[in-house]
Design an enzyme around this catalytic site. Structure first.
Site, PDB file in Angstrom:
ATOM      1  N   CYS A   2       0.922  -1.104  -0.080  1.00  0.00           N
ATOM      2  CA  CYS A   2       0.011  -0.212   0.013  1.00  0.00           C
ATOM      3  C   CYS A   2       0.997   1.192  -0.001  1.00  0.00           C
ATOM      4  CB  CYS A   2      -0.824   0.114   1.091  1.00  0.00           C
ATOM      5  SG  CYS A   2      -1.990  -1.563   1.358  1.00  0.00           S
ATOM      6  N   ARG A  31       1.788   1.533  -5.964  1.00  0.00           N
ATOM      7  CA  ARG A  31       2.018   0.586  -4.801  1.00  0.00           C
ATOM      8  C   ARG A  31       0.699  -0.063  -4.682  1.00  0.00           C
ATOM      9  NH1 ARG A  31       6.507   0.990  -1.692  1.00  0.00           N
ATOM     10  NH2 ARG A  31       5.149   0.197   0.090  1.00  0.00           N
ATOM     11  N   TRP A  77      -3.536  -1.982  -1.761  1.00  0.00           N
ATOM     12  CA  TRP A  77      -3.338  -3.191  -2.453  1.00  0.00           C
ATOM     13  C   TRP A  77      -3.751  -4.120  -1.480  1.00  0.00           C
ATOM     14  CZ3 TRP A  77      -0.482  -7.820  -2.135  1.00  0.00           C
ATOM     15  CH2 TRP A  77      -0.696  -8.607  -3.376  1.00  0.00           C
ATOM     16  N   ASN A 103       0.650   0.356   5.868  1.00  0.00           N
ATOM     17  CA  ASN A 103       1.166  -0.752   4.932  1.00  0.00           C
ATOM     18  C   ASN A 103       1.816  -1.878   5.428  1.00  0.00           C
ATOM     19  OD1 ASN A 103       2.298  -1.922   2.573  1.00  0.00           O
ATOM     20  ND2 ASN A 103       4.167  -0.532   2.712  1.00  0.00           N
ATOM     21  N   GLY A 104       1.284  -2.966   5.214  1.00  0.00           N
ATOM     22  CA  GLY A 104       1.981  -4.204   5.899  1.00  0.00           C
ATOM     23  C   GLY A 104       0.715  -5.253   6.261  1.00  0.00           C
ATOM     24  N   GLU A 476      14.037 -13.462 -17.711  1.00  0.00           N
ATOM     25  CA  GLU A 476      13.349 -11.970 -17.559  1.00  0.00           C
ATOM     26  C   GLU A 476      12.286 -11.650 -18.695  1.00  0.00           C
ATOM     27  OE1 GLU A 476      12.670  -8.243 -15.940  1.00  0.00           O
ATOM     28  OE2 GLU A 476      13.387 -10.158 -15.005  1.00  0.00           O
ATOM     29  N   LYS A 480       8.533 -10.449 -18.082  1.00  0.00           N
ATOM     30  CA  LYS A 480       7.966  -9.329 -18.662  1.00  0.00           C
ATOM     31  C   LYS A 480       6.493  -9.651 -19.417  1.00  0.00           C
ATOM     32  CE  LYS A 480       9.651  -6.885 -16.202  1.00  0.00           C
ATOM     33  NZ  LYS A 480      10.466  -7.860 -15.558  1.00  0.00           N
ATOM     34  N   GLU A 483       3.698 -10.518 -16.754  1.00  0.00           N
ATOM     35  CA  GLU A 483       3.494  -9.180 -16.049  1.00  0.00           C
ATOM     36  C   GLU A 483       2.426  -8.448 -16.740  1.00  0.00           C
ATOM     37  OE1 GLU A 483       6.904  -8.435 -12.859  1.00  0.00           O
ATOM     38  OE2 GLU A 483       7.442  -7.934 -14.640  1.00  0.00           O
ATOM     39  N   HIS A 499      12.609 -31.839 -23.690  1.00  0.00           N
ATOM     40  CA  HIS A 499      12.100 -33.006 -22.575  1.00  0.00           C
ATOM     41  C   HIS A 499      11.018 -32.859 -22.039  1.00  0.00           C
ATOM     42  CE1 HIS A 499      16.341 -35.044 -22.522  1.00  0.00           C
ATOM     43  NE2 HIS A 499      16.753 -33.628 -22.474  1.00  0.00           N
ATOM     44  N   LYS A 597       4.373  -2.479  -7.083  1.00  0.00           N
ATOM     45  CA  LYS A 597       6.021  -2.276  -7.439  1.00  0.00           C
ATOM     46  C   LYS A 597       6.770  -3.080  -6.450  1.00  0.00           C
ATOM     47  CE  LYS A 597       9.492  -0.610  -9.311  1.00  0.00           C
ATOM     48  NZ  LYS A 597       9.698  -1.225 -10.735  1.00  0.00           N
TER      49      LYS A 597
END
Length: 602
Positions: A2, A31, A77, A103-104, A476, A480, A483, A499, A597
């Site tokens: 948050c 955030r 969030w 936040n947390g 990476e 992306k 995401e 395989h 983020k």
């Protein structure tokens, strides 16, 4: 995950306080963006909040018209309770005079809530945060002043938190506390700010104090007071001047932060290269060469950046142990005072990485931090810090985070190589050339990436394949695409693809190959042939003027450089491919669903 923003003025500001709070929230929306809210004191406590993005909620409830000299704002969030008006922050006490944002996660909120309900407190939300407001209310009822009640409440809660609180009965202060979750103070003239991160305060001040774990205190319009374990701290000595401009934290004319930050990479890489401190690099290199075990610790993009170092360290006769931060306990019994950990985090606040580092340090492991944020928790928990100096990264999907981390880690490798007596002059020249090569890569590959995005937008899945040191780049690239474009993308060692994974390949199935490792290119071509034989659409990032391009359906050529710096150049077109595919599919790449983020909760 948050965002918190609180500000207090000595006198009523020229702009409405609500407008200032709303602008602060817009800086923080990366955030979390499932709900938003503000609280101001103006002849009593006024709270406006609801589910939705900041702009929507602000317009719906008229944030910009709110007046006052002290206020809090929050963008959320969700971690406890669904995103709706009741669960949105700020939360208030029974009497409606105390407002808190957080936040947390409060781990023991259920037992505290039960205790407070037995004492007659009425809870309105499903969140863990609301217990803080009621605890402070309870201790004020027992005769404590607001700050003493706040401190006593903190002694009761367990978990990760950044907290800001205002009390309409004592409206000349904002009270704050931090444990694990990020929190800073913005120091101004006639005002002070408490916020989750640096870009949020840059419209107002560049003078910042990083609040440390376990610290708490209050700000007034003219004072910053911080305590730790009851001991007042010297705040004046901790004020830092932030070199970023407010413009650096805005889109600067680009449609999205993600695209802006992809295009910023040459500048960020130049800043990273210029800021590399030889003494720090030598200290890290010496520790690396002397260590019994070398752990490379990170999460998400930072983990992939760490792998680029892990894949080349064996050439120094060092066997690295890559550790996904959340899995640090696997090796807990091995940690020893003769070991070294290189911990990587853009924000320096990723909770899994912080926890891993703390567990390692408890057993004597020496820790090197690679981070972008001065004064972050990771930087303070480490023995040596290497700053990437990439500037603020607002896009949720990390771009310049990866490339500047890779450059920093490559510099560590070169310093260790030189310590072993090798001539690294040519590599040093390449390092200085990387920013310009990145610029050329962007210029040469943006058009191809945009065209490819049109071909990928209707696809459901893709493979990203690489061998050797090319594999982290493939990982990476796949991350992306997942995401921001919401396409299922899997990265594999190219030789592993036969395989099992190749069973999914059919006509037109996209397979993206990474040819950043010159030692594995010929073998990778055999995997290209295998995929083409099954009808795959074969795409590859290849060094310019190489023969690899002829074997692919679509080749994205990047400038040639050594394998140390090739990951930086080869990942850039993959970043752009993900960005343009997201846009083609109608998604906002700056606000990928379910993501934030900085991951500051487990």
């Amino acid at each position: 995950m948050c965002g918190i923003f609180g500000i207090i003025f000595a006198e009523r500001p020229r702009r409405p306080l609500g407008e200032i709070l709303r602008r602060g929230l817009e800086r923080l929306e990366y955030r979390g963006y499932d709900s938003a809210g503000v609280a101001v004191v103006d002849r009593g406590l006024v709270v406006k909040k609801d589910a939705g993005k900041v702009a929507e909620v602000a317009q719906r409830y008229g944030f910009d018209s709110l007046q006052g000299v002290v206020g809090l704002a929050h963008t959320r969030w969700a971690t406890h309770g669904k995103p709706d008006q009741v669960n949105a922050h700020p939360h208030v006490d029974c009497r409606g005079v105390i407002a808190v944002v957080h936040n947390g996660i409060i781990e023991n909120y259920a037992e505290l809530k039960e205790e407070l309900m037995k004492r007659g407190h009425v809870f309105r939300s499903e969140t863990d945060t609301e217990v803080i407001a009621h605890l402070v209310e309870e201790y004020k009822k027992q005769g404590l002043d607001t700050f003493s009640a706040f401190k006593k409440a903190l002694s009761r809660v367990r978990g990760a938190y950044a907290i800001a609180l205002i009390d309409a009965e004592n409206p000349r202060a904002i009270y704050f506390a931090r444990n694990l979750s990020p929190l800073i103070i913005g120091v101004g003239e006639g005002f002070n700010i408490v916020a989750s991160d640096i870009p949020t305060v840059l419209d107002h001040t560049k003078r910042v104090i990083a609040v440390r774990d376990g610290e708490y205190g209050y700000i007034t319009a003219g004072e910053v007071y911080i305590e730790a374990d009851g001991v007042p701290q010297d705040v004046a000595a901790r004020i830092e001047e932030i070199p970023w401009s407010a413009e650096m934290a805005t889109k600067g004319g680009y449609p999205h932060f993600m695209l802006k930050e992809i295009y910023e990479q040459p500048e960020s890489l130049a800043s990273t290269a210029a800021g590399l401190e030889p003494a720090q690099l030598e200290a890290v290199a010496n520790a690396l060469l002397a260590a019994r075990n070398v752990y490379i610790v990170g999460a998400g993009t930072s983990y992939h950046a760490g792998l680029t170092l892990a894949f080349i360290l064996p050439r120094l006769r060092i066997t690295p142990i890559p550790v996904i931060s959340s899995e640090y306990a696997i090796y807990e019994d091995l940690y020893d005072k003769d070991d070294l950990a290189i911990a990587i985090s853009q924000s320096g606040e990723t909770i899994d990485t912080i926890k891993a580092v703390k567990a390692m340090r408890e057993r004597g492991v020496k820790v090197v931090a690679v981070t972008n944020v001065v004064g972050s928790t990771l930087s303070r928990e480490s023995d040596v810090v290497l700053y990437t100096r990439a500037g603020p990264e607002m896009g949720v999907a990390a771009t310049k985070t990866f490339t500047t981390q890779v450059l920093t880690l490559a510099a560590v490798y070169l310093t260790a190589l030189r310590a072993l007596g090798h001539d690294v002059a040519e590599h040093q020249r390449e390092l200085k050339a990387v920013p310009d090569l990145a610029r050329k890569t962007i210029e040469k590959t943006a058009g191809t990436a945009k065209e490819l995005a049109r071909r990928l937008r209707q696809r459901l899945s893709a493979y990203y394949l690489g061998r050797g040191a090319a594999l982290p780049v493939a990982m990476e690239g796949a991350l992306k695409l997942k995401e921001v474009a919401y396409l299922h993308a899997e990265a594999y060692p190219a030789g592993e693809s036969k395989h099992g994974p190749i069973a999914l390949v059919e006509e037109g199935f996209p397979v993206i190959f990474v040819f950043s490792d010159p030692n594995t290119g010929e073998k990778t071509l055999s995997n290209v042939a295998e995929m083409k034989a099954r009808g795959a659409l074969t795409i590859g990032t290849v060094p310019a003027r190489s023969d690899y391009a002829k074997k692919l359906d679509v080749a994205i050529e990047v400038p040639q450089t050594s394998e140390l710096f090739a990951p930086i150049l080869h990942v850039i077109p993959l970043q752009m491919l993900a960005y343009f595919t997201a846009v083609e599919r109608g998604y906002d790449p700056d606000k990928p669903r379910n993501l934030a983020k900085t991951v500051t909760v487990e």
